[in-house]
Design an enzyme around this catalytic site. Structure first.
Site, PDB file in Angstrom:
ATOM      1  CG  ASN A   1       6.154  -5.880   5.821  1.00 33.28           C
ATOM      2  OD1 ASN A   1       5.549  -5.795   5.482  1.00 33.28           O
ATOM      3  ND2 ASN A   1       7.242  -5.020   6.113  1.00 33.28           N
ATOM      4  CD  GLU A   2       0.870  -6.396   7.004  1.00 32.69           C
ATOM      5  OE1 GLU A   2      -0.521  -5.892   5.169  1.00 32.69           O
ATOM      6  OE2 GLU A   2       0.615  -7.078   7.121  1.00 32.69           O
TER       7      GLU A   2
ATOM      8  CG  LEU B   1      -1.907  -1.426   1.298  1.00 35.70           C
ATOM      9  CD1 LEU B   1      -3.062  -0.822   2.882  1.00 35.70           C
ATOM     10  CD2 LEU B   1      -2.681  -1.089  -0.151  1.00 35.70           C
TER      11      LEU B   1
ATOM     12  N   GLY C   1       1.068  -5.140   1.176  1.00 35.35           N
ATOM     13  CA  GLY C   1       0.309  -5.672   0.450  1.00 35.35           C
ATOM     14  C   GLY C   1       0.569  -5.992  -1.209  1.00 35.35           C
TER      15      GLY C   1
END
Length: 309
Positions: free
Chosen positions: A182-183, A114, A159
């Site tokens: 890996n958010e 993203l 993303g």
């Protein structure tokens, strides 16, 4: 006198006829010129759109190669996600397209995920539009009837990993870099329907639980061992050749039966998204606009800026 008069009348009619023909010819030529001008404008506009597009579309026999070309890292902006959804829907509606290969035209990166700038201090309504575009793209891509192959020829975090998980098959270069969700490193929770559940479908509940918490970015070999990617290749030529070979297997099957079999397993998640998207939207917006997450995103962007100096 009568003959002279008749001659004059005949000459007048002849002149009038010639004038009218000339007018008609002129109008016809004008119409042709206008049509040609309009066609030229449409062609130029199409060429300009292709130049400005985030996706390059190339037909290879009965298959279509979509090359992401949004420099520098194929980040998923709202415009990119809308274009991706519209392009996929158009190809899915084309019976001549028997399969789609998704790859990157950017060196060493499949997709960086993203667009982080769109998540940094955005107005609430703009963030809502951004996340809605992501939901729409995911529902189209994840449920696509046409077979899809992710030719992962570069790093694919967050993303970017989501795009790969939407595909039916995933091949990756052995030296492509990392892949994963890996958010948590930014204080973000990977949303369940679009991220966590497809991740768990591929690598199993226990492995997904562990790697989602740790925000693991896996090497290609680790990703293959866990089942996140199916095959590894040394060269992009080998990767693309295998993509075509795999889609040929899908294309030999009755299309309706194959697509319905896919929907049996993917349909429940898509229906959940249709029913729960408003709730997810509110939850994600509240999380992303929280002071903690905004501070993490700001620090991350500052580190990127410092790295460039």
């Amino acid at each position: 006198a009568y003959e002279i008069c008749a001659c004059l009348v005949g000459s007048e009619m002849c002149i009038r006829d010639r004038y009218q023909r000339r007018v008609r010819d002129t109008e016809h030529n004008k119409s042709k010129m206008l049509a040609s001008f309009r066609s030229s404008c449409r062609t130029s506009a199409t060429a300009l759109r292709r130049q400005m597009s985030s996706l390059a579309v190339e037909e290879r026999g009965s298959f279509t190669v979509l090359s992401m070309q949004r420099a520098p890292a194929n980040l998923l902006s709202r415009a990119f996600m809308i274009e991706m959804r519209e392009t996929l829907a158009e190809l899915d509606a084309n019976p001549a397209c028997k399969g789609i290969i998704l790859r990157s035209a950017q060196p060493k990166i499949f997709s960086g995920g993203l667009d982080i700038m769109a998540l940094h201090a955005p107005p609430r309504d703009e963030l809502a539009l951004f996340w809605t575009a992501l939901q729409d793209m995911w529902m189209t891509f994840f449920g696509l009837g046409t077979p899809t192959y992710a030719a992962i020829n570069g790093a694919s975090p967050a993303g970017g990993c989501l795009l790969a998980m939407c595909c039916d098959e995933r091949g990756m270069l052995a030296n492509a870099g990392v892949i994963g969700l890996n958010e948590t490193h930014l204080g973000i929770v990977a949303p369940e329907i679009m991220f966590a559940q497809p991740f768990a479908r591929l690598i199993g509940e226990r492995a997904a639980e562990r790697h989602l918490q740790l925000g693991t970015l896996m090497s290609p070999s680790q990703a293959q061992q866990l089942g996140l990617v199916d095959e590894l290749f040394d060269t992009e030529d080998e990767l693309m050749a295998h993509a075509v070979k795999t889609l040929e297997q899908y294309a030999r099957l009755p299309a309706d039966a194959r697509a319905m079999s896919k929907r049996v397993l993917r349909g429940p998640l898509i229906r959940r998204m249709e029913q729960e998207r408003e709730g997810e939207l509110r939850m994600v917006i509240d999380l992303l606009l929280s002071d903690t997450v905004q501070a993490n995103i700001g620090a991350y962007l500052a580190s990127l800026k410092a790295r460039k100096k």
